[in-house]
Design a protein around this motif. Structure first.
Motif, PDB file in Angstrom:
ATOM      1  N   ILE A 108       0.834  -1.207   0.000  1.00 48.21           N
ATOM      2  CA  ILE A 108       0.000   0.000   0.000  1.00 48.21           C
ATOM      3  C   ILE A 108       0.868   1.257   0.000  1.00 48.21           C
ATOM      4  CG2 ILE A 108      -1.873   1.223   1.154  1.00 48.21           C
ATOM      5  CD1 ILE A 108      -2.865  -1.443   2.198  1.00 48.21           C
ATOM      6  N   ASP A 109       2.048   1.170   0.604  1.00 51.56           N
ATOM      7  CA  ASP A 109       2.999   2.283   0.493  1.00 51.56           C
ATOM      8  C   ASP A 109       3.283   2.612  -0.975  1.00 51.56           C
ATOM      9  OD1 ASP A 109       3.224   2.342   3.252  1.00 51.56           O
ATOM     10  OD2 ASP A 109       5.222   1.425   3.312  1.00 51.56           O
ATOM     11  N   GLY A 110       3.206   1.595  -1.827  1.00 48.87           N
ATOM     12  CA  GLY A 110       3.506   1.775  -3.238  1.00 48.87           C
ATOM     13  C   GLY A 110       2.328   2.254  -4.076  1.00 48.87           C
ATOM     14  N   ARG A 111       1.167   2.420  -3.474  1.00 50.45           N
ATOM     15  CA  ARG A 111       0.000   2.907  -4.213  1.00 50.45           C
ATOM     16  C   ARG A 111       0.035   4.437  -4.219  1.00 50.45           C
ATOM     17  NH1 ARG A 111      -4.006  -1.245  -5.132  1.00 50.45           N
ATOM     18  NH2 ARG A 111      -5.390   0.458  -5.761  1.00 50.45           N
ATOM     19  N   GLU A 112       0.350   5.012  -5.360  1.00 48.60           N
ATOM     20  CA  GLU A 112       0.584   6.450  -5.444  1.00 48.60           C
ATOM     21  C   GLU A 112      -0.643   7.265  -5.038  1.00 48.60           C
ATOM     22  OE1 GLU A 112       2.115   7.549  -9.243  1.00 48.60           O
ATOM     23  OE2 GLU A 112       3.916   6.299  -9.063  1.00 48.60           O
ATOM     24  N   LYS A 113      -1.820   6.817  -5.417  1.00 50.93           N
ATOM     25  CA  LYS A 113      -3.024   7.603  -5.102  1.00 50.93           C
ATOM     26  C   LYS A 113      -3.355   7.555  -3.617  1.00 50.93           C
ATOM     27  CE  LYS A 113      -4.875   7.013  -9.750  1.00 50.93           C
ATOM     28  NZ  LYS A 113      -5.881   6.335 -10.611  1.00 50.93           N
ATOM     29  N   THR A 114      -3.099   6.420  -2.999  1.00 50.02           N
ATOM     30  CA  THR A 114      -3.298   6.344  -1.552  1.00 50.02           C
ATOM     31  C   THR A 114      -2.332   7.269  -0.837  1.00 50.02           C
ATOM     32  OG1 THR A 114      -4.223   4.099  -1.516  1.00 50.02           O
ATOM     33  CG2 THR A 114      -3.097   4.834   0.473  1.00 50.02           C
ATOM     34  N   GLN A 115      -1.083   7.272  -1.289  1.00 51.52           N
ATOM     35  CA  GLN A 115      -0.089   8.135  -0.657  1.00 51.52           C
ATOM     36  C   GLN A 115      -0.412   9.612  -0.893  1.00 51.52           C
ATOM     37  OE1 GLN A 115       2.105   6.707   1.481  1.00 51.52           O
ATOM     38  NE2 GLN A 115       0.917   4.914   0.878  1.00 51.52           N
ATOM     39  N   ALA A 116      -0.947   9.936  -2.063  1.00 57.79           N
ATOM     40  CA  ALA A 116      -1.345  11.319  -2.344  1.00 57.79           C
ATOM     41  C   ALA A 116      -2.460  11.758  -1.402  1.00 57.79           C
ATOM     42  CB  ALA A 116      -1.791  11.461  -3.797  1.00 57.79           C
ATOM     43  N   ALA A 117      -3.357  10.818  -1.066  1.00 57.80           N
ATOM     44  CA  ALA A 117      -4.466  11.136  -0.171  1.00 57.80           C
ATOM     45  C   ALA A 117      -3.974  11.532   1.216  1.00 57.80           C
ATOM     46  CB  ALA A 117      -5.414   9.942  -0.072  1.00 57.80           C
ATOM     47  N   LEU A 118      -2.836  10.979   1.629  1.00 58.24           N
ATOM     48  CA  LEU A 118      -2.296  11.275   2.955  1.00 58.24           C
ATOM     49  C   LEU A 118      -1.711  12.677   3.047  1.00 58.24           C
ATOM     50  CD1 LEU A 118      -0.507   7.894   3.787  1.00 58.24           C
ATOM     51  CD2 LEU A 118      -2.824   8.614   4.389  1.00 58.24           C
ATOM     52  N   GLU A 119      -1.684  13.385   1.936  1.00 55.74           N
ATOM     53  CA  GLU A 119      -1.200  14.764   1.936  1.00 55.74           C
ATOM     54  C   GLU A 119      -2.353  15.750   2.021  1.00 55.74           C
ATOM     55  OE1 GLU A 119       2.111  15.995  -0.015  1.00 55.74           O
ATOM     56  OE2 GLU A 119       3.148  14.183   0.641  1.00 55.74           O
ATOM     57  N   LYS A 120      -3.586  15.258   2.158  1.00 57.37           N
ATOM     58  CA  LYS A 120      -4.755  16.138   2.174  1.00 57.37           C
ATOM     59  C   LYS A 120      -5.522  15.956   3.480  1.00 57.37           C
ATOM     60  CE  LYS A 120      -5.102  16.140  -2.840  1.00 57.37           C
ATOM     61  NZ  LYS A 120      -5.949  15.939  -4.021  1.00 57.37           N
ATOM     62  N   PRO A 121      -6.002  17.025   4.080  1.00 60.56           N
ATOM     63  CA  PRO A 121      -5.841  18.427   3.721  1.00 60.56           C
ATOM     64  C   PRO A 121      -4.394  18.926   3.800  1.00 60.56           C
ATOM     65  CG  PRO A 121      -7.632  18.156   5.285  1.00 60.56           C
ATOM     66  CD  PRO A 121      -6.874  16.864   5.245  1.00 60.56           C
ATOM     67  N   ARG A 122      -3.575  18.253   4.626  1.00 61.50           N
ATOM     68  CA  ARG A 122      -2.170  18.622   4.740  1.00 61.50           C
ATOM     69  C   ARG A 122      -1.425  17.389   5.229  1.00 61.50           C
ATOM     70  NH1 ARG A 122      -1.077  20.908  10.640  1.00 61.50           N
ATOM     71  NH2 ARG A 122       1.013  20.667   9.803  1.00 61.50           N
ATOM     72  N   PRO A 123      -0.159  17.259   4.884  1.00 68.54           N
ATOM     73  CA  PRO A 123       0.601  16.092   5.359  1.00 68.54           C
ATOM     74  C   PRO A 123       0.884  16.182   6.846  1.00 68.54           C
ATOM     75  CG  PRO A 123       2.018  17.602   4.142  1.00 68.54           C
ATOM     76  CD  PRO A 123       0.626  18.131   3.987  1.00 68.54           C
ATOM     77  N   PHE A 124       0.926  15.030   7.495  1.00 65.11           N
ATOM     78  CA  PHE A 124       1.322  14.950   8.902  1.00 65.11           C
ATOM     79  C   PHE A 124       2.126  13.665   9.047  1.00 65.11           C
ATOM     80  CE2 PHE A 124       1.084  15.087  13.466  1.00 65.11           C
ATOM     81  CZ  PHE A 124       0.881  16.429  13.757  1.00 65.11           C
ATOM     82  N   TRP A 125       3.307  13.659   8.413  1.00 64.04           N
ATOM     83  CA  TRP A 125       4.080  12.437   8.261  1.00 64.04           C
ATOM     84  C   TRP A 125       4.655  11.926   9.571  1.00 64.04           C
ATOM     85  CZ3 TRP A 125       2.916   9.838   4.247  1.00 64.04           C
ATOM     86  CH2 TRP A 125       2.582  10.475   3.046  1.00 64.04           C
ATOM     87  N   ALA A 126       4.616  12.740  10.625  1.00 65.75           N
ATOM     88  CA  ALA A 126       5.117  12.272  11.920  1.00 65.75           C
ATOM     89  C   ALA A 126       4.360  11.054  12.410  1.00 65.75           C
ATOM     90  CB  ALA A 126       5.023  13.391  12.958  1.00 65.75           C
TER      91      ALA A 126
END
Length: 240
Positions: free
Chosen positions: A197-215
């Motif tokens: 799932i880390d490799g699914r680009e659209k899923t990863q793009a979704a984690l940047e909305k509304p804003r990324p919180f990679w912590a």
């Protein structure tokens, strides 16, 4: 004719808040997004609680269905899957299996991980250290991860070879094991599922909305985002 998309999503950058954005990005469904600001308690405002009486995120309005309102992240995923006939198997048994694993996340992984995160990343940072609660929720989260690991042996996704709303619901929570301090050591099938799932680009793009919180995932400026997270939820900590 209105140029507005059918779907209007009110959400924030949390594990529950990302579930609908994962679906919408993966399904390439146009949507309008309104960021709910926890620091301003917008989720408790009168206008918002008219949509969602529980005062939580996410909430969705389907303008294309008489402005039908859906709250609770699992219910939103189910609604979207039915509306767009996507990420939900048509076979009745597989559909029910998807529902089972969706409920497993909603009733187990989400609440247990959420409490593990709360007591360590919010309450403890506000001076309320509860070691018993931390141990309880971390251990139960690990047990649930072991259930996932066993189930995922020989499977690509939670329901066989098909990426479904069950994966979308479970992934952001389980993938945030770092934030809850829950070990995934010795769980190879779970880790392989993460990698897929880390490799699914659209899923990863979704984690940047509304804003990324990679912590949440142990990336970026963890210390700064941990402080920010504790501050925005400090009103939830009840001190004696």
């Amino acid at each position: 004719m209105s140029d507005q998309p059918d779907i209007h999503l009110y959400t924030a950058s949390t594990m529950n808040g990302w579930k609908p954005t994962i679906f919408l990005e993966e399904a390439e469904v146009p949507y309008e997004l309104t960021h709910i600001d926890f620091s301003k308690k917008e989720q408790k405002s009168e206008w918002y609680t008219k949509l969602n009486p529980n005062g939580r995120i996410p909430t969705m309005v389907d303008r294309g269905n008489d402005h039908f309102v859906v709250f609770e992240s699992g219910a939103i995923l189910w609604y979207l899957a039915k509306k767009y006939n996507a990420f939900l198997p048509n076979d009745p048994k597989l559909e029910n299996q998807t529902l089972q694993w969706l409920m497993f996340q909603m009733g187990g992984i989400g609440p247990m991980m959420g409490q593990a995160m709360y007591f360590q990343r919010i309450a403890a940072k506000q001076g309320h250290q509860d070691d018993f609660a931390i141990e309880r929720y971390v251990n139960e989260s690990r047990r649930l991860f072991e259930v996932l690991n066993t189930h995922l042996e020989g499977k690509t996704y939670l329901v066989g070879e098909t990426y479904t709303i069950a994966d979308m619901a479970t992934y952001p929570w389980a993938r945030a094991h770092y934030w809850a301090n829950v070990s995934v050591e010795g769980l190879p099938h779970l880790q392989a599922w993460f990698a897929r799932i880390d490799g699914r680009e659209k899923t990863q793009a979704a984690l940047e909305k509304p804003r990324p919180f990679w912590a949440f995932f142990g990336q970026g400026d963890v210390a700064a985002q941990e402080k920010e997270n504790a501050e925005r939820f400090k009103h939830d900590v009840k001190m004696d």
